[in-house]
Write a protein that holds these residues in place. Structure first.
Motif, mmCIF file in Angstrom:
data_model
loop_
_atom_site.group_PDB
_atom_site.id
_atom_site.type_symbol
_atom_site.label_atom_id
_atom_site.label_comp_id
_atom_site.label_asym_id
_atom_site.label_seq_id
_atom_site.Cartn_x
_atom_site.Cartn_y
_atom_site.Cartn_z
ATOM 1 N N TYR A 219 0.972 16.003 5.705
ATOM 2 C CA TYR A 219 -0.159 15.167 5.182
ATOM 3 C C TYR A 219 0.205 14.212 3.998
ATOM 4 N N ALA A 220 0.990 14.610 3.046
ATOM 5 C CA ALA A 220 1.654 13.597 2.114
ATOM 6 C C ALA A 220 2.102 12.341 2.615
ATOM 7 N N ARG A 221 3.120 12.573 3.798
ATOM 8 C CA ARG A 221 3.792 11.600 4.398
ATOM 9 C C ARG A 221 2.824 10.508 5.073
ATOM 10 N N ILE A 222 1.820 11.099 5.731
ATOM 11 C CA ILE A 222 0.806 10.261 6.388
ATOM 12 C C ILE A 222 0.077 9.396 5.415
ATOM 13 N N ASN A 223 -0.512 10.001 4.241
ATOM 14 C CA ASN A 223 -0.999 9.315 3.217
ATOM 15 C C ASN A 223 -0.203 8.190 2.459
ATOM 16 N N ALA A 224 1.007 8.733 2.344
ATOM 17 C CA ALA A 224 2.068 7.928 1.418
ATOM 18 C C ALA A 224 2.390 6.483 2.313
ATOM 19 N N SER A 225 2.579 6.626 3.651
ATOM 20 C CA SER A 225 2.879 5.653 4.499
ATOM 21 C C SER A 225 1.839 4.392 4.240
ATOM 22 N N LEU A 226 0.866 4.660 3.829
ATOM 23 C CA LEU A 226 -0.320 3.838 3.645
ATOM 24 C C LEU A 226 -0.755 3.342 2.213
ATOM 25 N N GLY A 227 0.095 4.047 1.309
ATOM 26 C CA GLY A 227 -0.076 3.687 -0.079
ATOM 27 C C GLY A 227 -1.056 4.437 -0.700
ATOM 28 N N ILE A 228 -1.693 5.442 -0.027
ATOM 29 C CA ILE A 228 -2.723 6.356 -0.839
ATOM 30 C C ILE A 228 -2.052 7.084 -1.816
ATOM 31 N N GLY B 257 -10.550 0.617 -7.660
ATOM 32 C CA GLY B 257 -10.274 1.415 -6.772
ATOM 33 C C GLY B 257 -11.183 1.628 -5.352
ATOM 34 N N MET B 258 -10.816 2.491 -4.482
ATOM 35 C CA MET B 258 -11.400 2.515 -3.227
ATOM 36 C C MET B 258 -11.033 3.990 -2.673
ATOM 37 N N ALA B 259 -12.191 4.773 -2.136
ATOM 38 C CA ALA B 259 -12.191 5.957 -1.629
ATOM 39 C C ALA B 259 -12.617 6.039 -0.064
ATOM 40 N N ALA B 260 -12.250 7.166 0.357
ATOM 41 C CA ALA B 260 -12.898 7.459 1.762
ATOM 42 C C ALA B 260 -12.870 8.820 2.184
ATOM 43 N N VAL B 261 -13.897 9.173 2.650
ATOM 44 C CA VAL B 261 -14.078 10.710 3.016
ATOM 45 C C VAL B 261 -13.306 10.628 4.374
ATOM 46 N N ILE B 262 -12.278 11.505 4.409
ATOM 47 C CA ILE B 262 -11.452 11.709 5.646
ATOM 48 C C ILE B 262 -11.574 13.032 6.713
ATOM 49 N N ALA C 263 -6.683 2.154 8.900
ATOM 50 C CA ALA C 263 -7.358 0.864 8.379
ATOM 51 C C ALA C 263 -7.892 1.144 7.324
ATOM 52 N N PHE C 264 -8.405 2.425 6.676
ATOM 53 C CA PHE C 264 -8.861 2.353 5.255
ATOM 54 C C PHE C 264 -7.689 2.271 4.299
ATOM 55 N N GLY C 265 -6.569 2.948 4.810
ATOM 56 C CA GLY C 265 -5.537 3.079 3.801
ATOM 57 C C GLY C 265 -4.719 1.544 3.799
#
Length: 736
Positions: free
Chosen positions: A217-226, A464-469, A489-491
């Motif tokens: 989960y952390a890898r997925i988000n970090a890959s987008l810069g979240i 900032g920007m947030a998204a409910v995932i 796309a959000f990330g």
């Protein structure tokens, strides 16, 4: 003939190996790896070029973030190049990949990049072909190890999408500071608007067992810069602030930290009362202020890099400062003061609407505009993209152009609460792009939502920007495979709001499925029309909120007589014999006055307002002439039927892609598109038959006729099965 026992043993081992291998193959393309598949580059020539350019990875320095960057590069390059890639720590070879910062890498420092890196901040990075000690190398350099990690994922993305990197020279830094995902997960592991299984967080086994799924989960988000995650529901359970849960949350923070991801918590405003420590939660009471200071101090003892609080207050029954006669600034600033010594922030949601307001559209603006400039500098107002509630299409929330002295961030929704849950294909990239590129004229031309969020228009200190995932325990994380694309796309747009929905879709397709143009072009086009198809067969021309209340899945434009008028459908469409739509001009609620003058004028003119927003702002005659030359009624019919035909076109496009997609994902998407067509027809027929009772006009010749009458669809709405996992927040009982 005697057969030795060891023969059967070996045969059994071989059978077990083959069975295991077959199981691995069957799982290999189940969607778990999302866009981080790292399959061998199919183009032989390009793969050999990559192999020549990347012979080893050299990482000087030692930190958790640099370690995960190095391992990710090794994993990615070894897979993409179809050969093992070694990691070195000192000896530099020709064609190496060198990564680090000037502070931890003498090789990077020798390039004297300080001036170029200075403008990139703590998270930006530089990827470049250069020479070190007369050896041709590729470098990933940054001011921080997290920046190196982001650059590593960018390089892998270039290779995954088969881009030339022989002369690569890339400089990138995020345009927004806080790039956050919001979970609506409850303590009992049920997920409000989740649609993809139970919550990821297994509270029963934390903190002792840290699932590999947390790492991925952390890898997925970090890959987008979240760089942030709010792990629990905004309808918050106070227990999340108790010691037993803080121990568990600290374990998650330990997993996320190397990936540059901070943990945030949604808090219940009544927590001082829920814990039994106080009999009130008045933000101006010194006892309440001290309670939050002490509780926040405890949070930071468990999680030193804790990000802060997300708050839903005085909205839909949630407690808040208005319960004590105070305002939102009073409530937010009290929490901000408790967080400020530690560098924490408050994300204060603007999703509020009083039950006695005349027009819910006006709610947030009317409550927050008078408070502009009164919020502390570590408060960020988190505003939904539209004024109502994540509808398929909304005009932008007027707060974005009105709050000149207040930090603001966007709140989008990736989970498909109003787009068919995990059963419909509705890529949200076009919605994000439409919103971010909306021209507000707040300070003249160029005052787009994206530029406002970036702080370029009002000079905001925090952005900032947030998204409910709401990913869940489904193997592919999101239920429908294509919901992954909206997360992606959000990330990408949170990092750079100028990235187009189309380019994000192409990247995602290349990384998730195939680089073959015969696949990419038709499926990219399919994705790009999917959101508009969802609008057309649900709520075209500015109609909104036609859903069955509660589940938000199927059509129920006839919904009336609920506890609150603004929870009904008839409140929004106002269909009658004389026409349809909500008058928000000067003759109605005058909500248009909340917008800058150029937009107020545009939206207030029934002949000039964009037709996809027409019924948001005007009550229009059924005979009103549209730009197509059709009457409003005929245009409404046309749009509803167009939506169904668009879904059928999507089915046709997908059916032709079997050779490019693994069997499991192909079959799943094919079946879900069949479900989507069925639902689209139900939406179309239900809405048109209902609105026909007011217009009194026939469905024009040439369109297929509804198979059933209105009574049938109303009965269906009362009895249909809805795949809806909505649950209220769990008990507010607190265990210290």
């Amino acid at each position: 003939m005697h057969v030795p026992r060891r023969f059967f043993t070996k045969l059994f081992i071989l059978w077990l190996f083959l069975l295991t291998a077959a199981a691995q193959v069957s799982r290999a393309e189940d969607g778990y790896e999302m866009w981080l598949r790292y399959q061998p580059v199919a183009d032989d020539r390009l793969r050999k070029t990559y192999q020549q350019q990347f012979t080893q990875i050299l990482a000087e320095g030692d930190s958790p973030s640099l370690s995960v960057a190095t391992l990710e590069l090794q994993r990615g390059l070894s897979g993409l190049l179809d050969k093992p890639i070694a990691i070195a720590h000192k000896k530099l070879s020709k064609q190496a990949l060198v990564l680090g910062t000037p502070a931890n890498s003498p090789l990077i420092a020798s390039l004297q990049l300080d001036d170029r890196l200075a403008v990139l901040g703590d998270e930006g990075y530089l990827i470049e072909r250069t020479h070190i000690n007369k050896r041709a190398v590729t470098i990933i350099a940054a001011n921080s190890d997290v920046g190196v990690l982001y650059g590593s994922f960018h390089l892998l993305r270039l290779l995954q999408t088969q881009q030339s990197v022989e002369k690569v020279s890339i400089v990138s830094a995020p345009k927004l500071q806080h790039r956050v995902v919001n979970h609506w997960d409850n303590v009992n592991r049920l997920v409000e608007r989740g649609y993809a299984g139970l919550s990821l967080w297994d509270w029963g086994t934390l903190p002792d067992y840290k699932s590999q799924r947390y790492v991925d989960y952390a890898r997925i988000n970090a890959s987008l810069g979240i760089n942030g995650t709010v792990i629990n529901n905004v309808n918050a359970d106070p227990r999340l602030l108790s010691d037993q849960f803080l121990q568990k949350i600290a374990a998650l923070a330990d997993v996320f930290r190397p990936y540059g991801i901070k943990v945030y918590l949604s808090i219940n405003y009544n927590s001082p009362r829920a814990f039994g420590d106080l009999d009130l939660a008045d933000p101006l009471d010194p006892r309440v202020q001290n309670w939050w200071k002490e509780r926040t101090k405890k949070v930071y003892q468990y999680i030193p890099d804790f990000g802060g609080y997300l708050v839903k207050a005085n909205s839909e029954g949630q407690p808040g400062p208005q319960d004590y006669g105070r305002n939102h600034a009073d409530g937010a600033n009290m929490l901000a003061a408790a967080l400020k010594p530690y560098g924490g922030v408050v994300f204060w949601r603007a999703f509020v609407y009083s039950p006695d307001i005349g027009d819910r559209f006006r709610g947030s603006y009317d409550e927050f505009k008078p408070l502009d400039g009164k919020f502390a500098d570590n408060v960020i107002l988190q505003v939904k993209n539209g004024p109502i509630d994540f509808q398929p299409r909304e005009p932008y929330s007027s707060l974005f152009s009105a709050m000149e002295k207040t930090n603001m961030m966007m709140e989008f929704q990736v989970t498909q609460e109003y787009f068919g849950f995990a059963t419909h294909l509705a890529y949200q990239g076009p919605l994000f792009e439409e919103s971010l590129r909306t021209e507000t004229f707040a300070k003249g031309e160029g005052s787009t939502i994206g530029n406002i969020l970036e702080g370029k228009i009002f000079n905001s200190k925090r952005t900032g920007m947030a998204a409910v995932i709401n990913p869940g325990t489904d193997r592919n994380w999101t239920g429908h495979p294509f919901v992954q694309s909206s997360w992606y796309a959000f990330g990408r747009m949170a990092w750079d709001h100028t990235i187009s929905a189309e380019s994000a879709a192409e990247e995602w397709l290349r990384m998730t499925f195939s680089n073959d143009k015969r696949f990419i072009e038709p499926i990219k086009n399919m994705m790009m029309i999917s959101r508009e198809a969802g609008v057309n067969y649900r709520s075209p021309l500015g109609l909104t909120h036609l859903y069955s209340q509660g589940d938000h899945y199927g059509p129920a434009p006839w919904t009336a007589n609920l506890e609150r008028p603004d929870w009904t459908a008839i409140y929004y469409h106002r269909a009658a014999k004389d026409g349809i739509g909500f008058d928000r001009t000067k003759t109605g609620s005058n909500a248009i006055a909340q917008y800058p003058a150029p937009l107020a004028k545009l939206y207030g003119d029934v002949n000039a307002v964009p037709e996809d927003l027409l019924l948001w702002f005007h009550h229009v005659s059924w005979d009103h002439k549209m730009q197509s030359g059709r009457s409003l009624w005929d245009e409404l019919v046309h749009k509803y039927y167009e939506g169904v035909e668009q879904v059928r076109s999507m089915q046709s496009d997908w059916d032709q892609q079997e050779q490019f997609v693994d069997a499991e994902r192909f079959a799943q998407v094919k079946a879900l598109l069949q479900v989507q067509e069925r639902d689209a027809v139900i939406w179309r027929d239900s809405c048109l038959l209902y609105f026909q009772t007011f217009s009194g006009k026939p469905i024009p010749a040439g369109y297929e006729k509804p198979k059933h009458d209105l009574d049938y669809y109303q009965f269906l709405a009362r009895t249909r099965y809805v795949p809806e996992p909505w649950h209220p927040a769990s008990s507010s009982r607190v265990l210290k």
